[in-house]
Design an enzyme around this catalytic site. Sequence first.
Site: not given
Length: 244
Positions: A75, A100, A150, A154, A186, A223-226
């Site tokens: 992952e 990570d 990420d 741009k 997303d 996920t929270r981000f999702e």
Amino acid sequence: MARMFPPGAGPSPDPAGSHHERRIRSFQPRRSRVTKGQRTALEQLWPRWGFDVDGMRQLDLGKLFGDPDLPIVLEIGFGMGEATTEMAAADPATGILAVDVHTPGQGNLLRLADEQGLDNVRVGNGDAIILLREMLAQDSLSGLRIYFPDPWPKARHHKRRLVQPEFLDLAAGPLRPGALVHCATDWEEYAEQMLDVLSAHPEYENTRPDGGYAPRPAHRPLTRFEGQGLTKGHAVRDLVFRRR
């Protein structure tokens, strides 16, 4: 960048150092504030469950996980580790090699895994490119997960995006035939790019007969981000391909 932990007692600020060529990175190293609980987890658990991606050795995944027959999924990018922990708890028969560069996230994942008694998570600190290229044996991985990388929105930064043809070339070595590659984003334009480059690569095939996006598999937690992206009206796209 100053070292936060004694050698061997926690993640290094620059594990590969000058051993490998400098290149455009698809990530930004982040050393934001580490809480007391995260620091304690890193100090106590890193020697057992963590490793630096230094590019100086090949990992023995059977030894790292304590089981030579355990299927291992890589992952790349796990945020604060909540989703990784949930997936590890739901599937203890699969090892998760979670990589990570975010120190608080590394500490939080170790803390969560320890609190839940999980023994199938190992945490890598550093550049996933170096890990794939220098430290993983041929056919050593049963899967690859890249959730919400990420998007580098741009146009001049698109070359920094992780999912590119060159990256897929590199990942094809450690991925054994039949291994699943699961990406999620997303960011619609990045999803389209991922679909294009994966579909065009000869070493991967789409698991969707229609050649499109996949529904979110049950094993990938929301996920929270999702959730934040969905609240903003973003469409979340999953892509599930198979290594030929």
